[in-house]
Every structure is written in structure tokens, then in C-alpha cells.
Design a protein around this motif. Structure first.
Motif, PDB file in Angstrom:
ATOM      1  N   GLU A  58      48.964  26.561  35.791  1.00  0.00           N
ATOM      2  CA  GLU A  58      49.844  26.167  36.897  1.00  0.00           C
ATOM      3  C   GLU A  58      50.519  27.412  37.437  1.00  0.00           C
ATOM      4  O   GLU A  58      51.064  28.213  36.674  1.00  0.00           O
ATOM      5  N   THR A  59      50.487  27.557  38.742  1.00  0.00           N
ATOM      6  CA  THR A  59      51.077  28.751  39.340  1.00  0.00           C
ATOM      7  C   THR A  59      51.713  28.415  40.681  1.00  0.00           C
ATOM      8  O   THR A  59      51.470  27.350  41.243  1.00  0.00           O
ATOM      9  N   SER A  60      52.539  29.336  41.140  1.00  0.00           N
ATOM     10  CA  SER A  60      53.281  29.094  42.374  1.00  0.00           C
ATOM     11  C   SER A  60      52.361  29.013  43.581  1.00  0.00           C
ATOM     12  O   SER A  60      51.327  29.681  43.648  1.00  0.00           O
ATOM     13  N   LEU A  61      52.782  28.214  44.551  1.00  0.00           N
ATOM     14  CA  LEU A  61      52.026  28.077  45.789  1.00  0.00           C
ATOM     15  C   LEU A  61      52.230  29.288  46.690  1.00  0.00           C
ATOM     16  O   LEU A  61      51.361  29.632  47.486  1.00  0.00           O
ATOM     17  N   GLU A  62      53.373  29.924  46.564  1.00  0.00           N
ATOM     18  CA  GLU A  62      53.739  30.916  47.573  1.00  0.00           C
ATOM     19  C   GLU A  62      53.873  32.349  47.061  1.00  0.00           C
ATOM     20  O   GLU A  62      53.867  33.281  47.851  1.00  0.00           O
ATOM     21  N   GLU A  63      54.053  32.531  45.768  1.00  0.00           N
ATOM     22  CA  GLU A  63      54.320  33.901  45.316  1.00  0.00           C
ATOM     23  C   GLU A  63      53.670  34.169  43.965  1.00  0.00           C
ATOM     24  O   GLU A  63      53.306  33.248  43.243  1.00  0.00           O
ATOM     25  N   GLU A  64      53.580  35.453  43.646  1.00  0.00           N
ATOM     26  CA  GLU A  64      53.014  35.843  42.359  1.00  0.00           C
ATOM     27  C   GLU A  64      53.968  35.432  41.245  1.00  0.00           C
ATOM     28  O   GLU A  64      55.183  35.559  41.362  1.00  0.00           O
ATOM     29  N   ASP A  65      53.413  34.918  40.151  1.00  0.00           N
ATOM     30  CA  ASP A  65      54.219  34.625  38.970  1.00  0.00           C
ATOM     31  C   ASP A  65      53.351  34.877  37.742  1.00  0.00           C
ATOM     32  O   ASP A  65      52.229  35.397  37.869  1.00  0.00           O
ATOM     33  N   SER A  66      53.826  34.499  36.578  1.00  0.00           N
ATOM     34  CA  SER A  66      53.067  34.815  35.366  1.00  0.00           C
ATOM     35  C   SER A  66      51.723  34.103  35.346  1.00  0.00           C
ATOM     36  O   SER A  66      50.764  34.578  34.751  1.00  0.00           O
ATOM     37  N   GLY A  67      51.649  32.965  36.025  1.00  0.00           N
ATOM     38  CA  GLY A  67      50.375  32.251  36.093  1.00  0.00           C
ATOM     39  C   GLY A  67      49.304  33.069  36.789  1.00  0.00           C
ATOM     40  O   GLY A  67      48.111  32.945  36.490  1.00  0.00           O
ATOM     41  N   SER A  68      49.733  33.937  37.717  1.00  0.00           N
ATOM     42  CA  SER A  68      48.769  34.753  38.461  1.00  0.00           C
ATOM     43  C   SER A  68      47.987  35.677  37.530  1.00  0.00           C
ATOM     44  O   SER A  68      46.868  36.087  37.845  1.00  0.00           O
ATOM     45  N   LEU A  69      48.590  36.030  36.397  1.00  0.00           N
ATOM     46  CA  LEU A  69      47.959  36.969  35.469  1.00  0.00           C
ATOM     47  C   LEU A  69      46.631  36.458  34.939  1.00  0.00           C
ATOM     48  O   LEU A  69      45.687  37.216  34.741  1.00  0.00           O
ATOM     49  N   ILE A  70      46.586  35.163  34.716  1.00  0.00           N
ATOM     50  CA  ILE A  70      45.391  34.615  34.066  1.00  0.00           C
ATOM     51  C   ILE A  70      44.599  33.678  34.972  1.00  0.00           C
ATOM     52  O   ILE A  70      43.548  33.181  34.593  1.00  0.00           O
ATOM     53  N   ALA A  71      45.119  33.443  36.170  1.00  0.00           N
ATOM     54  CA  ALA A  71      44.421  32.517  37.073  1.00  0.00           C
ATOM     55  C   ALA A  71      43.147  33.147  37.616  1.00  0.00           C
ATOM     56  O   ALA A  71      42.945  34.362  37.534  1.00  0.00           O
ATOM     57  N   SER A  72      42.313  32.310  38.197  1.00  0.00           N
ATOM     58  CA  SER A  72      41.059  32.762  38.799  1.00  0.00           C
ATOM     59  C   SER A  72      41.273  33.961  39.730  1.00  0.00           C
ATOM     60  O   SER A  72      42.303  34.063  40.409  1.00  0.00           O
TER      61      SER A  72
END
Lengths: 204, 596
Positions: A58-72
Motif C-alpha cells: 500500500e502506498t500513497s496516491l500522490e507522493e513518495e513514501d516507504s511503500g515506494s521502496l518496494i513497489a513495482s
């Protein structure tokens, strides 16, 4: 973060379908949904045909967050699509017949009755560097504002939907239309009936 | 803007003044027409805390850029006003033939404020403009009598909005009838017209044509749209063959047809009042609105009476929700509601509430009990005349239940009685009820289309994942559709991707789905801001307690309640509202809304 089982089940179903139908390789492609104002997306290197609950991020719709590290890797495209279109779900797949035709045509005309009735035509765009999110995140949403899918030349398809199942139908439908067109091109024979000639969708 | 006349008829009844109100391209670009235009003009004009039945309330009827073209189902128009039932902003929508004629007369709408001293009616006479005429000879007549009488005076080729005795008597659930058998049904808008002593609005003649930027392109796109309507089963077969009452058996089978004031979700007797039963027993012929290929209207004959309907919501409200399964009685009660000018849903909801109060021993009326068909028609008349128990029922269910000390027995949201889908059977649809700006309405977001009818795709009706996001999107898009204006039933086959192209052909302006969705969000947010100013906020975004705490005991929706709070928090977040449901300043700025 572990997503609800009901969400995982639909990711699992759609992921398996994409791989088993040969629409993605073992590690290619990515899928996501918009939920609770956030994005739930497959993590990087997760296998669509063999998803585990921890493969969903699960990651933010609008900005980089920790989810961005492992997301596609293509998170940026998914984000841009959600922010600029009415998509509730997005699928990216490396559909072989659409990709093959994209290398020889500028637009895939649906010549079969089903494809013509449901999709009319499959737009193709050129992107400087197709893989990775940067260039596709700029070009893909522009087309998805008015079409349910778009093929990035030589790369793959992006489809949006109200649900993942909805987006899956667009992916499989586009690929089927492309497949039929490809097969008829191989024969090098004139078509007895070309549905695409029966209505003018040049301005659609 | 092409597609519009850029002109509204502005009428002050107190001053007996009639003016042309020019509409700027800026306002039409931002709000289009229909509901959006009405909401913008209404919120600009009305002062805070105005009594809905006072001269200061404003009524705005508006059509949109699709009106009067060849686009299928474009004959609809909107009404925006303040509701005496919900005390909030209220939009309503009606079909028929009035709107295209109004547009041919050169007006995109009619704005009415003030109050007449004596009963009157407005005549919009072709290109000659409008006048206010005496209505003393028709005051007191029902809507059918009114239509007949006005035809005698103004000629046969007229279309008429009118109120019946219910509106005249300021019944809080009164409707405005459209050519006597279609309606601006909900929210007590008939009482608003009655409070202005305005019996009717008549249109006739007119020679203005809707200007289209690219007629050839429009023709192409209309053909594509018509082809789609002809192949989708709901618009091709179900609605033309059985009307909206085709839903009775579908919803009952899913265990979410409300029975006896939402105490149960299934009853096998419901088949006796289904679309199939209507088709076999009382249907005379189908009927459609202007430019409509779907033709869902039913002209029927029940016993010694004839008329239009009943629709799904009406047959349920006056039937299974009251424990009544006699199709003739239900249909005749529906005819009476049309003649007297009463909203069938709220009428049934209020009576059902009364029956539950009687069942609980709180309301001492031995006849007012579930299943007693013999009293139904008389009750409808008593409501219109505010006579006996009818006087209490005429105030709506929230008033009634509160008076008898059990507010939970009223099945309403924000004062508006719920329609015919038990929210425990579709949780996204339930969230739509709770958050609708006009109260207990099924059409505001209508997630039932996905949760129940799989259109365009099926989504699990009990899971909450993604529902707040999807609902907000659909609510925004519905606000846009209501502003174009186009019938909700066209939406079974078409969608904003079609409408964006059609609007482009008419106006010459490039629209895409997201831009239209943003316009819808602007409209929805402005409605929310108005309601907040009137004191209707987070506490009103809820459902009757039985849906949150008491599962149904049988059928395919049993053992489920609505997990409202979790969805509501997400819904506010998705919308860019704070935890109290107040749109954040940056969201208001982003949408370009100015309202205080």
C-alpha cells in the motif's frame, strides 16, 4: 501492511490469469487498485502467477513514501494514471500480439466483431524509453483519459478499469483482437468482411 | 456556449416580474447545465437558514446542452431548491417532454422566487416570453384535472408542471407532477411550489433550435451510442419489456427487497407485484420520454382506473414495504399519488413507519397495520388532505417516529425516506445512502449497478475494499450526467467516455472523462458546503441503527450489517474532506469554488 483477504484474492486471480494466458512472463507486468485514497500495487519482483499476501504494497496516491521502496518499478505510471484519469484499477502486461503489431502499425484496428463492438480501436504510442516509469508516466495517462487501454510500442499494454476484473477484460480483449488481426495478416488474403470498415471511428 | 441558449427565465412572483437572466460561458463551462447550473445559481442566490416554505426559497428548473438534440434520452431536466423535508439542498430530475419545449422557447431554465398573493400559473408561450396568469379556477384540482383544464384554456399542444392538493396543502412529501404522470418526486418539492401559490408552469410553442458545433460528428457519435443501447440487454430488453419493476424479483432473490419497513429482505409473495406480473395483468402499452429509445414507462389499467406506472420504487413502497401484495390496490394507490401529487417512496416509507409504530403498540390505530390493503387508498387521500392520521404521515417518517418516541423506526437519511434496496445487501450502495447530499437517495452514486447488476462489472457486494473511492467517483460522475442532462438509464449502456465525445461535438470544446468528473466533483462539493452551512454535517452522514446493528435473519443478505464508520472515514479522506466531513480549503481552491 497486509491487505484484506478479499483484495488479495482478486489480485491472485488476475495475476494467475495474466501469466497462465501468456500475457506476462514469470516476473513481468504489474497490477494495482485504488482503495481508501491510496494505491495497492504488486511489489517489485513479485511473481504475478504466484502472489503471496506480502507481495502487495500500500502506498500513497500522490507522493513518495516507504511503500515506494518496494513497489513495482512502474509505480509512477500507475500513480499518474490514477491522478489524471477515472481509473480504479490498472493492469500493465506484456501482451505479445499487441506488442508485435505495435512494431509494424500506428494503431491496431479491431477487425473482428467483438473487438470492434467493444473497443473500436487500440491506440499505440511511442515512448522514448518504454521500460521504467518516467516517460510512460507522462504519455500513457494522456491517452487513458479517453480510452480504456493503450499499447506502448514494443513494450506492452496499460489498461484501466473500475475493478481489476474490468481492466483484465480490456487486456484480454485487446490481445484477442490483436491476435485475430495478426493471424489474418499472416494469410495475406483479403478479408471477406472487415468490421472496421463498417463504421468510421477516425474521430472517436 | 453552443448547445445552450445562455439565457434563463427569471421570475419574481412577489413582484410579478419576469426577466431574462443572461448566463455567462464561464458559469456554463464550470457547471455545464442541469443540476450543476441549478446548484451554482441556487447557492449564489439563497441566504443562509431560509425556511424552505418561505418566499425567500428559490426554485430553479434547468436543462442542459444535450437537451433538444438527437442524443438519446435527452428529454430530462433538473430542479434545485431547498427541501422542507431534509432542510438541505435538493436536486430532482424528471423526463417527459417539457424540457425540450422550454429550450425551444429560448430558455435553458426557469428561476422562481417570491410568492404570489393569489394562486397563479406561469405560461411560457413560444417566442413571446412568459406571463403570470390567474389559477383560481384550477386551485384544488388534482393534476390530471389541472392538465385537462389547462389544455382547454391554452390549447392541446402544451406541457405542464403542476402540483395537486398535496402541494397546495404543503404536505412535506408532495411532488411536482410533469404532464400529470411523471414527477419531480422527492424531497417535498411540491410543497415548495405550493408555498409560492404556484399551481402550474405551462410551456408551448417555440422555434429556437439547439446550436450544435459539428452536426456531422454528433450524428456519428449518436449512431454509436444508439447501437450500444440496442445491444445491452437491460436497455434493449429488460426496461422496454418490463419497465423498472423488472427489479422486484431480482432484488427479492438477493434478499434485499425491504419488507414491512425494512424488517425483512425477502418475501416470496413479491412476485405478485413484479415486472412480470405487471406485464401480464395490467400493462396496456409502453411509453417513452422525448428522444428515448428505451421506453421504460408503463401505461396500465388496474380495475376501473387507468394511468402510468407503477415504477419499481413505487410498487415496492406501496406494496411489499407495507406487507401488501395486491397488484391492483398498489397500482391504484400509485395512480392516486400521481393525481394528488405525492412522492410514492416517501408516502410508502411514512405509512410503513406508522405501521411499525402500531405494531409496537405506540400508535393507536387498529387499521394501520402491515398487510391491510383495504386502507391504502384512503390513507393516500388523507395524507394529501392532511386529514386524521394523514396529517402526521404528511410530515414524513422522521417526524412521525420522533413524535412517538422511537426515532429509529423511521427509515430515512437526512429526513428523506430510503428507496427499495436494503443497505445490508450492498455496502457500497449503503455508503451512498449515508453520504448523499439530498438524503436517502439511491441514484446519487448508485453502486448497486456494480454490486447487484454487474454493470459494467460485478464487485463483491459485502466487501468494503475500494468502495469509498468508487462511490466518490460515481457520485461525481452522476452529478455531471445530471448536468448534461441525460437519463440515468442510458448509463446502463453508455458512460462519461461517450458523453465527453457527444459534448465535444455539440460545443466544439475538447472534454475528457476526467475533466467532466472534476466538474461533477465541483458540483457535489458545493452541495456539501451548502448543507454544512445549513447545519447538516457529519452527524447526518449515517444510516438508521437497524442497518448498523441488526442483521437480516434470512435470505441471501442475512447475517450482514453495514460497516459504515470504516468506510466513512476513508470516504472523507478520498474526497479531500477533513475528519468531520468538511471540505479542506485546498480542495475548495482546487475546484475553484467560491461559497460562504
Amino acid at each position: 501492511m497486509v491487505v484484506d483477504k478479499s483484495i488479495f484474492d482478486i489480485f491472485d486471480m488476475v495475476g494467475k490469469h495474466l501469466v497462465r494466458q501468456g500475457l506476462n512472463t514469470s516476473h513481468s507486468g504489474n497490477i494495482s487498485i485504488r482503495s481508501g485514497g491510496k494505491i495497492i500495487i504488486k511489489r517489485r519482483t513479485g511473481m504475478l502467477g504466484n502472489l503471496k499476501p506480502e507481495d502487495l504494497v500500500e502506498t500513497s496516491l500522490e507522493e513518495e513514501d516507504s511503500g515506494s521502496l518496494i513497489a513495482s518499478t512502474e509505480l509512477g505510471v500507475h500513480r499518474a494514471i490514477y491522478l489524471q484519469t477515472d481509473a480504479m484499477a490498472v493492469i500493465h502486461a506484456h501482451v505479445p500480439y499487441c506488442v508485435a503489431l505495435s512494431l509494424i502499425e500506428d494503431e491496431i484496428t479491431c477487425i473482428d466483431a467483438e473487438g470492434f463492438a467493444l473497443y473500436k480501436k487500440i491506440p499505440i504510442i511511442d515512448v522514448e524509453i518504454p521500460a521504467g516509469a518516467y516517460y510512460t508516466s507522462i504519455e500513457v495517462p494522456k491517452v487513458l483519459k479517453n480510452y480504456p487501454f493503450v499499447v506502448v510500442r514494443g513494450h506492452g499494454i496499460f489498461a484501466k478499469g473500475m475493478t481489476l476484473e474490468d481492466a483484465l477484460q480490456y487486456v484480454t480483449g485487446a490481445e484477442q483482437s490483436a491476435h485475430i488481426r495478426y493471424l489474418t495478416l499472416l494469410t495475406e488474403k483479403p478479408l471477406k468482411r472487415d468490421f472496421s470498415k463498417e463504421k468510421d471511428f477516425s474521430s472517436w | 456556449m453552443k448547445g445552450m441558449n445562455n439565457s434563463l427565465l427569471e421570475i419574481n412572483l412577489s413582484k410579478q416580474e419576469v426577466n431574462d437572466l443572461p448566463l455567462s460561458d464561464e458559469i456554463l463551462n464550470d457547471y455545464i447545465g442541469g443540476r450543476g447550473l441549478g446548484v451554482k445559481l441556487f447557492t449564489d442566490r439563497i441566504a443562509p437558514q431560509v425556511d424552505a416554505l418561505s418566499p425567500e426559497n428559490v426554485m430553479i428548473f434547468t436543462t442542459g446542452p444535450f437537451g433538444g438534440t438527437s442524443i438519446p434520452t435527452n428529454g430530462r431536466f433538473s430542479l434545485v431548491t431547498k427541501s422542507p423535508l431534509t432542510h438541505g439542498i435538493f436536486y430532482s430530475n424528471s423526463g417527459g417532454f417539457f424540457a425540450p419545449v422550454m429550450k425551444k422557447c429560448g430558455f435553458d431554465g426557469i428561476l422562481i422566487e417570491g410568492t404570489l398573493k393569489q394562486p397563479g400559473y406561469i405560461l411560457i408561450n413560444g417566442d413571446e416570453g412568459a406571463t403570470i396568469k390567474d389559477a383560481s379556477s384550477i386551485w384544488g384540482l388534482d393534476t390530471e384535472q389541472t392538465l385537462r383544464k389547462l389544455k382547454e384554456v391554452e390549447g392541446d399542444k402544451i406541457h405542464v408542471l403542476s402540483i395537486g392538493p398535496a402541494g397546495e396543502n404543503l404536505v412535506k412529501i408532495a411532488a411536482i407532477m410533469n404532464d400529470a404522470d411523471r414527477a419531480f418526486g422527492r424531497g417535498g418539492v411540491g410543497a415548495v411550489m405550493g408555498s409560492k401559490k404556484l399551481k402550474a408552469i405551462v410551456v408551448k410553442g417555440g422555434s429556437k433550435k439547439t446550436e450544435v458545433n459539428d452536426p456531422e460528428l454528433l450524428k456519428k457519435f449518436v449512431k454509436v451510442a444508439m447501437d450500444k443501447i440496442k445491444v445491452v440487454p437491460i436497455t434493449r430488453i429488460s426496461l422496454p419489456k418490463m419497465g423498472t419493476a423488472a427489479l422486484v424479483n431480482v432484488i427479492n432473490t438477493l434478499g434485499m427487497l425491504p419488507i414491512n419497513n425494512f424488517q425483512k429482505g425477502y418475501d416470496e409473495r413479491a412476485a405478485q407485484v413484479s415486472g412480470e406480473a405487471i406485464e401480464k395483468q395490467i400493462l396496456q402499452k409502453d411509453e417513452g420520454c422525448f428522444a428515448c429509445p428505451i421506453r421504460c414507462g408503463r401505461m396500465t389499467k388496474a380495475g376501473d382506473m387507468e394511468g402510468k406506472g407503477p415504477e419499481y420504487e413505487s410498487v415496492w413502497a406501496l406494496g411489499p414495504n407495507l406487507g401488501i401484495y395486491d397488484l391492483i390496490t398498489v397500482t391504484q394507490a400509485n395512480y392516486l399519488c400521481n393525481k394528488l401529487g405525492i412522492d410514492t417512496i416517501s408516502c410508502g416509507g411514512s405509512i410503513a413507519c406508522g405501521m411499525e409504530l402500531q405494531e409496537k403498540g405506540l400508535l393507536k390505530d387498529n387499521d394501520l397495520k402491515f398487510g391491510n390493503a383495504a386502507i391504502l387508498k384512503e390513507l393516500v387521500k388523507k395524507i394529501a388532505e392532511k386529514e386524521g392520521i394523514g396529517a402526521e404521515l404528511s410530515e414524513g417518517s422522521a417526524y412521525l417516529a420522533k413524535k412517538y418516541g422511537t426515532p429509529d423506526s423511521a427509515i430515512h437519511v437526512k429526513g428523506l425516506e430510503l428507496p427499495a434496496y436494503d443497505p445490508r445487501g450492498a455496502v457500497g450502495h449503503a455508503l451512498g445512502y449515508a453520504t448523499s447530499t439530498r438524503g436517502g437517495c439511491h441514484l446519487t452514486g448508485y453502486l448497486a449497478s456494480l454490486e447487484i447488476f454487474a454493470a459494467p462489472k460485478k464487485i463483491d457486494r459485502f466487501t468494503i475494499a475500494g468502495k469509498p473511492d468508487l462511490l466518490a467517483l460515481k457520485q461525481n460522475q452522476k452529478a455531471t450526467e445530471d448536468s448534461l442532462v441525460i437519463c440515468a438509464f442510458a448509463g446502463w449502456a453508455l458512460g462519461l467516455d461517450y458523453y465527453a465525445r457527444l459534448l465535444r461535438a455539440i460545443t466544439g470544446i475538447e472534454y475528457d472523462v476526467m475533466e467532466l468528473t472534476k466538474i461533477g466533483e465541483r458540483i457535489y462539493t458545493l452541495e456539501r458546503l451548502f448543507n454544512l452551512r445549513e447545519g447538516i454535517g457529519k452527524e447526518a452522514d449515517t444510516l438508521p441503527p437497524r442497518f448498523l446493528n441488526e442483521p437480516l435473519k434470512e435470505g441471501f443478505s442475512k447475517d450482514n450489517v453495514v460497516p459504515l464508520q470504516k468506510m466513512l472515514d476513508q470516504y472523507y479522506y478520498v474526497r479531500g474532506w477533513d475528519e468531520n466531513g468538511v471540505p479542506k480549503p485546498d480542495k475548495i481552491k482546487q475546484l475553484g469554488i467560491e461559497f460562504s
